[in-house]
Design a protein around this motif. Structure first.
Motif, PDB file in Angstrom:
ATOM      1  N   PRO A 166      30.854  13.459 -40.320  1.00 60.32           N
ATOM      2  CA  PRO A 166      30.929  12.039 -39.947  1.00 60.32           C
ATOM      3  C   PRO A 166      29.650  11.597 -39.226  1.00 60.32           C
ATOM      4  O   PRO A 166      29.245  12.217 -38.248  1.00 60.32           O
ATOM      5  CB  PRO A 166      32.142  11.980 -39.010  1.00 60.32           C
ATOM      6  CG  PRO A 166      32.979  13.162 -39.394  1.00 60.32           C
ATOM      7  CD  PRO A 166      32.004  14.236 -39.788  1.00 60.32           C
ATOM      8  N   ARG A 177      27.427   9.522 -36.794  1.00 62.71           N
ATOM      9  CA  ARG A 177      27.678   8.833 -35.530  1.00 62.71           C
ATOM     10  C   ARG A 177      26.489   8.008 -35.052  1.00 62.71           C
ATOM     11  O   ARG A 177      26.645   7.110 -34.235  1.00 62.71           O
ATOM     12  CB  ARG A 177      28.057   9.844 -34.435  1.00 62.71           C
ATOM     13  CG  ARG A 177      29.326  10.623 -34.733  1.00 62.71           C
ATOM     14  CD  ARG A 177      30.506   9.699 -34.951  1.00 62.71           C
ATOM     15  NE  ARG A 177      31.760  10.444 -35.171  1.00 62.71           N
ATOM     16  CZ  ARG A 177      32.774   9.985 -35.870  1.00 62.71           C
ATOM     17  NH1 ARG A 177      32.686   8.786 -36.442  1.00 62.71           N
ATOM     18  NH2 ARG A 177      33.871  10.698 -36.017  1.00 62.71           N
ATOM     19  N   ARG A 178      25.291   8.333 -35.544  1.00 55.13           N
ATOM     20  CA  ARG A 178      24.123   7.561 -35.120  1.00 55.13           C
ATOM     21  C   ARG A 178      23.043   7.546 -36.202  1.00 55.13           C
ATOM     22  O   ARG A 178      22.778   8.564 -36.831  1.00 55.13           O
ATOM     23  CB  ARG A 178      23.532   8.145 -33.835  1.00 55.13           C
ATOM     24  CG  ARG A 178      22.353   7.318 -33.265  1.00 55.13           C
ATOM     25  CD  ARG A 178      21.738   7.967 -32.036  1.00 55.13           C
ATOM     26  NE  ARG A 178      22.708   8.171 -30.991  1.00 55.13           N
ATOM     27  CZ  ARG A 178      23.088   7.240 -30.097  1.00 55.13           C
ATOM     28  NH1 ARG A 178      22.555   6.043 -30.162  1.00 55.13           N
ATOM     29  NH2 ARG A 178      23.973   7.525 -29.174  1.00 55.13           N
ATOM     30  N   ASP A 199      28.823  -4.527 -37.249  1.00 58.85           N
ATOM     31  CA  ASP A 199      29.744  -5.486 -36.639  1.00 58.85           C
ATOM     32  C   ASP A 199      29.029  -6.443 -35.696  1.00 58.85           C
ATOM     33  O   ASP A 199      29.382  -7.623 -35.612  1.00 58.85           O
ATOM     34  CB  ASP A 199      30.844  -4.734 -35.874  1.00 58.85           C
ATOM     35  CG  ASP A 199      31.695  -3.860 -36.787  1.00 58.85           C
ATOM     36  OD1 ASP A 199      31.890  -4.251 -37.958  1.00 58.85           O
ATOM     37  OD2 ASP A 199      32.148  -2.793 -36.338  1.00 58.85           O
ATOM     38  N   ASN A 237      26.167  -1.979 -33.837  1.00 56.43           N
ATOM     39  CA  ASN A 237      27.425  -1.241 -33.764  1.00 56.43           C
ATOM     40  C   ASN A 237      28.190  -1.354 -35.066  1.00 56.43           C
ATOM     41  O   ASN A 237      28.354  -2.452 -35.613  1.00 56.43           O
ATOM     42  CB  ASN A 237      28.284  -1.789 -32.620  1.00 56.43           C
ATOM     43  CG  ASN A 237      27.724  -1.437 -31.258  1.00 56.43           C
ATOM     44  OD1 ASN A 237      27.584  -0.268 -30.921  1.00 56.43           O
ATOM     45  ND2 ASN A 237      27.379  -2.452 -30.476  1.00 56.43           N
ATOM     46  N   TYR A 238      28.624  -0.207 -35.570  1.00 55.47           N
ATOM     47  CA  TYR A 238      29.568  -0.126 -36.674  1.00 55.47           C
ATOM     48  C   TYR A 238      30.897   0.368 -36.083  1.00 55.47           C
ATOM     49  O   TYR A 238      30.960   0.738 -34.908  1.00 55.47           O
ATOM     50  CB  TYR A 238      29.074   0.857 -37.733  1.00 55.47           C
ATOM     51  CG  TYR A 238      27.875   0.392 -38.519  1.00 55.47           C
ATOM     52  CD1 TYR A 238      28.017  -0.249 -39.751  1.00 55.47           C
ATOM     53  CD2 TYR A 238      26.581   0.617 -38.053  1.00 55.47           C
ATOM     54  CE1 TYR A 238      26.913  -0.659 -40.485  1.00 55.47           C
ATOM     55  CE2 TYR A 238      25.463   0.209 -38.775  1.00 55.47           C
ATOM     56  CZ  TYR A 238      25.638  -0.431 -39.988  1.00 55.47           C
ATOM     57  OH  TYR A 238      24.549  -0.843 -40.707  1.00 55.47           O
ATOM     58  N   GLU A 239      31.921   0.412 -36.883  1.00 51.17           N
ATOM     59  CA  GLU A 239      33.227   0.817 -36.379  1.00 51.17           C
ATOM     60  C   GLU A 239      33.203   2.226 -35.792  1.00 51.17           C
ATOM     61  O   GLU A 239      33.790   2.484 -34.734  1.00 51.17           O
ATOM     62  CB  GLU A 239      34.268   0.751 -37.501  1.00 51.17           C
ATOM     63  CG  GLU A 239      35.675   1.097 -37.045  1.00 51.17           C
ATOM     64  CD  GLU A 239      36.692   1.051 -38.168  1.00 51.17           C
ATOM     65  OE1 GLU A 239      37.881   1.305 -37.870  1.00 51.17           O
ATOM     66  OE2 GLU A 239      36.322   0.762 -39.323  1.00 51.17           O
ATOM     67  N   LYS A 240      32.493   3.155 -36.457  1.00 49.66           N
ATOM     68  CA  LYS A 240      32.529   4.550 -36.017  1.00 49.66           C
ATOM     69  C   LYS A 240      31.147   5.142 -35.753  1.00 49.66           C
ATOM     70  O   LYS A 240      30.999   6.356 -35.642  1.00 49.66           O
ATOM     71  CB  LYS A 240      33.258   5.397 -37.070  1.00 49.66           C
ATOM     72  CG  LYS A 240      34.730   5.017 -37.237  1.00 49.66           C
ATOM     73  CD  LYS A 240      35.414   5.894 -38.272  1.00 49.66           C
ATOM     74  CE  LYS A 240      36.893   5.528 -38.417  1.00 49.66           C
ATOM     75  NZ  LYS A 240      37.570   6.364 -39.438  1.00 49.66           N
ATOM     76  N   MET A 241      30.128   4.289 -35.662  1.00 52.61           N
ATOM     77  CA  MET A 241      28.784   4.796 -35.413  1.00 52.61           C
ATOM     78  C   MET A 241      27.920   3.700 -34.805  1.00 52.61           C
ATOM     79  O   MET A 241      28.308   2.522 -34.793  1.00 52.61           O
ATOM     80  CB  MET A 241      28.142   5.308 -36.698  1.00 52.61           C
ATOM     81  CG  MET A 241      27.994   4.249 -37.781  1.00 52.61           C
ATOM     82  SD  MET A 241      26.969   4.771 -39.182  1.00 52.61           S
ATOM     83  CE  MET A 241      25.324   4.508 -38.509  1.00 52.61           C
ATOM     84  N   GLN A 242      26.772   4.107 -34.305  1.00 58.07           N
ATOM     85  CA  GLN A 242      25.776   3.180 -33.795  1.00 58.07           C
ATOM     86  C   GLN A 242      24.479   3.323 -34.574  1.00 58.07           C
ATOM     87  O   GLN A 242      24.194   4.385 -35.137  1.00 58.07           O
ATOM     88  CB  GLN A 242      25.468   3.463 -32.321  1.00 58.07           C
ATOM     89  CG  GLN A 242      26.378   2.779 -31.326  1.00 58.07           C
ATOM     90  CD  GLN A 242      25.811   2.879 -29.919  1.00 58.07           C
ATOM     91  OE1 GLN A 242      25.126   3.837 -29.571  1.00 58.07           O
ATOM     92  NE2 GLN A 242      26.080   1.874 -29.099  1.00 58.07           N
ATOM     93  N   GLU A 284      28.273  14.833 -37.056  1.00 54.47           N
ATOM     94  CA  GLU A 284      28.975  15.803 -36.203  1.00 54.47           C
ATOM     95  C   GLU A 284      28.664  17.244 -36.583  1.00 54.47           C
ATOM     96  O   GLU A 284      28.847  18.158 -35.772  1.00 54.47           O
ATOM     97  CB  GLU A 284      30.480  15.545 -36.256  1.00 54.47           C
ATOM     98  CG  GLU A 284      30.885  14.231 -35.593  1.00 54.47           C
ATOM     99  CD  GLU A 284      32.390  14.061 -35.490  1.00 54.47           C
ATOM    100  OE1 GLU A 284      33.132  14.962 -35.928  1.00 54.47           O
ATOM    101  OE2 GLU A 284      32.832  13.005 -34.976  1.00 54.47           O
TER     102      GLU A 284
END
Length: 327
Positions: free
Chosen positions: A141, A143-144, A196, A218-223, A243
């Motif tokens: 996943p 995350r950045r 977002d 910002n996204y729902e599950k990452m930056q 991850e």
């Protein structure tokens, strides 16, 4: 054979012609410049007989199938629309236009006249960008996303002498965000879509454009975080953190070395050999799309260009960069 005309006589047009000339379906037929002297000098350099100082005359020419536009960003929409109304396919240098309103107008005209409109953002067509996309699943996943493109402009020396050239003049829709930052933003959009929300900061110059800046999205599950500059250099690579590992990209604008570093300490080099002139691949894609009868590029799509333009426009509003075309 796709017969091209070019708009602009700066170094980027030289580089495009050099790249496209390696393709057997490319033929340079004509060049345009506002002055006859520049048009003739540029045409002579590239062995072209036909020159234009009238945009309307070149757009109407039956000797041209497609146009590569590298005029100042403030003129992109006007030039592209004129050419597309005359049935010409158009490859427009990044940034495709000054703002969302102009991009939407360009897309509408392209659809009305059934011609191909494509933003010439080279990165997303490179083999090593496809490598990043194809191996993204290996890092788990995401995350950045971090991208840096800071390139000191020689025009800044002139600026400090009191001479304002196009690069730092808002009337030409310029500044570090729209000129340099786009190389960080467009690949992010191509990989992860529309964020977002965002927060932008910048160091502003006296002319009203940004000399350097940064954006956090910002996204729902990452930056995502990007930094860009035309008044400093940076030598740090870009990175996509997951991850299970990270993809390290030596240069976000023209990636040549890409590797994955996993959590166990192992490293996997995934980059490929590619043409030295990175514009080769966007020229190839554009010509192939024309030959296939396509009117939109699936990689540099209308959606990707609109989202990227929207991010830049939102950031400009936050940092206070206003172009005459925004009015």
């Amino acid at each position: 054979m796709i017969r091209f005309g070019t708009i602009g006589t700066n170094w980027i047009v030289d580089r495009f012609i050099d790249a496209a000339s390696k393709l057997e379906d490319f033929s340079l037929q004509a060049v345009y410049s506002r002055t006859e002297e520049k048009a003739k000098a540029f045409a002579e350099k590239h062995g072209v007989a036909q020159t234009y100082t009238s945009m309307k005359e070149m757009a109407a020419s039956s000797d041209i199938d497609a146009v590569y536009i590298a005029s100042p960003t403030s003129l992109h929409a006007e030039h592209a629309i004129e050419c597309m109304k005359q049935g010409k396919h158009v490859l427009v240098e990044k940034a495709i236009a000054s703002n969302e309103v102009e991009v939407k107008q360009m897309i509408e005209v392209a659809k009305q006249h059934n011609v191909l409109l494509m933003e010439a953002l080279k990165t997303t067509h490179l083999p090593n960008f496809k490598v990043v996309k194809d191996h993204l699943h290996k890092i788990g996943p995401v995350r950045r996303y971090f991208a840096s493109y800071c390139q000191y402009s020689s025009r800044y020396d002139k600026f400090n002498e009191g001479i304002v050239l196009n690069a730092f003049d808002p009337k030409f829709s310029n500044g570090s965000l729209i000129d340099i930052g786009i190389y960080c933003i467009y690949p992010m959009v191509a990989l992860f879509g529309e964020p977002d929300n965002l927060q932008a900061n910048a160091y502003m110059l006296s002319t009203g454009v940004d000399g350097q800046g940064s954006i956090i999205v910002n996204y729902e599950k990452m930056q995502g975080s990007v930094m860009f500059s035309k008044i400093t250099n940076s030598y740090v690579p870009s990175e996509i953190q997951g991850e299970d590992g990270s993809i390290i990209i030596d240069s976000i604008s023209e990636p040549t070395h890409v590797e994955i570093r996993y959590h166990d300490g192992s490293t996997e080099v995934i980059s490929k050999e590619q043409e030295a002139n990175a514009m080769y691949y966007e020229a190839q894609a554009f010509i192939d799309l024309i030959k296939d009868g396509k009117t939109e590029c699936p990689i540099n799509s209308f959606a990707n260009s609109l989202i990227t333009t929207s991010i830049i426009e939102q950031a400009r509003k936050q940092i206070g960069v206003v172009f005459p075309s925004d009015q």
